[in-house]
Scaffold this motif. Structure first.
Motif, PDB file in Angstrom:
ATOM      1  N   HIS A  99      78.167 -93.045  98.497  1.00  0.00           N
ATOM      2  CA  HIS A  99      77.986 -94.111  99.484  1.00  0.00           C
ATOM      3  C   HIS A  99      79.311 -94.827  99.754  1.00  0.00           C
ATOM      4  O   HIS A  99      79.650 -95.111 100.903  1.00  0.00           O
ATOM      5  N   GLU A 101      82.218 -93.569  99.459  1.00  0.00           N
ATOM      6  CA  GLU A 101      83.049 -92.621 100.204  1.00  0.00           C
ATOM      7  C   GLU A 101      82.698 -92.634 101.698  1.00  0.00           C
ATOM      8  O   GLU A 101      83.578 -92.746 102.556  1.00  0.00           O
ATOM      9  N   PHE A 102      81.391 -92.513 101.997  1.00  0.00           N
ATOM     10  CA  PHE A 102      80.975 -92.356 103.395  1.00  0.00           C
ATOM     11  C   PHE A 102      80.989 -93.669 104.173  1.00  0.00           C
ATOM     12  O   PHE A 102      81.289 -93.675 105.362  1.00  0.00           O
ATOM     13  N   TYR A 103      80.619 -94.765 103.522  1.00  0.00           N
ATOM     14  CA  TYR A 103      80.395 -96.013 104.277  1.00  0.00           C
ATOM     15  C   TYR A 103      81.504 -97.035 104.086  1.00  0.00           C
ATOM     16  O   TYR A 103      81.525 -98.054 104.768  1.00  0.00           O
TER      17      TYR A 103
END
Lengths: 204, 204
Positions: A99, A101-103
């Motif tokens: 999370h 990493e992505f957000y």
């Protein structure tokens, strides 16, 4: 082993903090991103992926990705565990790491690449509107983390983990993209002060 | 355990293929993304993150992220190993998984969200130019994988792994974003045919 890396960049910094937490040292080889050394023939022989950091093992295997390097080091030096201490904790560390990493990480990197004029030749097309939208996404996720950090010390639980390492590296890097942490995020700011005070945070 | 999921979406499909490869079954609860059920109060009580798939453990812990769920299942059911069989292989699987995630999955999802008119309300701002640029990024990385697959059976090595699962799910999903695999990528197309012929590929 040999660690190919570039000082003062966020992905190698993840590995530096990870190594400092475990008190590991590995011989290093500096790769100059500014002169494009990572795209040159010599480094292409090290890894076709042409990215730093890259860990070359004694058998010639090259692990050219920061979290993959950390996982490998975790297996060689299990203590202190930075990917979780049991199956449940390892799953939660992985969930929060991804999370983050992505957000958080991806929006901060996107803001940097799409807003910074120095990145215009590397990010094509460079779209300022998309960079600005990503600044907002990053701050939105800081608010999610602020709520989570109301109930526990660290991002993935009561123990410091790779999720905290990724988060502190990208939040600090966010300064370059002029992304600042809102003052009202008391829990997130408390976390940031505590993580920044660890000796590993200044590892280079 | 209970698996909250939505049929025919790429992230739950990763978990379905993973479970089929290991011959695992888990009771499932369907969450309707189309009606916004994942944003509703009932599902918010399951996970604040409001995403599927989500695995609820018997102690109430919720792992709301596809790869984190797969890692947890790998610990419960180690064979066949889908994250690598030793430290070196696990590092290479992680490296390739993350490369597939960043350079193939993220561009394909970005292309879908920025080009598909049905996504206009969910992706703000929706920038067609950025969607088109991401189609090219996805195909560029297919070319990288095509070169890699000239020398080995699967993306991360000689064994089928989570890297192959992520890649096949997003490549198949790419059809929705009108991203097609170029015919001249012989190795990549050979890999795709082989992975698609595994019984797990049709798991739902």
């Amino acid at each position: 082993m040999k660690l190919y890396e570039t000082p003062r960049t966020p992905n190698p910094r993840r590995v530096h903090i990870f190594m400092a937490e475990k008190n590991i040292d590995i011989p290093r080889v500096a790769v100059n991103l500014a002169t494009g050394e990572h795209k040159g023939d010599a480094f292409r022989k090290v890894t076709a992926v042409q990215r730093v950091p890259a860990l070359e093992l004694d058998d010639g295997t090259v692990i050219a990705e920061s979290v993959a390097i950390c996982r490998y080091l975790e297996e060689l030096h299990p203590e202190p565990a930075l990917f979780g201490r049991d199956a449940r904790e390892r799953a939660l560390v992985e969930m929060w790491s991804r999370h983050v990493e992505f957000y958080l990480a991806q929006p901060i990197f996107a803001a940097f690449r799409h807003i910074n004029p120095a990145m215009a030749s590397m990010e094509q097309p460079q779209i300022t509107e998309w960079g600005e939208a990503n600044k907002l996404k990053a701050v939105d996720f800081m608010r999610v983390l602020d709520q989570e950090l109301a109930t526990r010390a660290f991002i993935a639980g009561d123990a410091f983990s790779i999720a905290d390492i990724t988060a502190i590296c990208v939040v600090d890097f966010g300064k370059v993209a002029k992304i600042t942490v809102p003052d009202d995020l008391a829990n997130f700011n408390r976390w940031r002060v505590e993580v920044s005070a660890r000796p590993s945070a200044s590892a280079t």
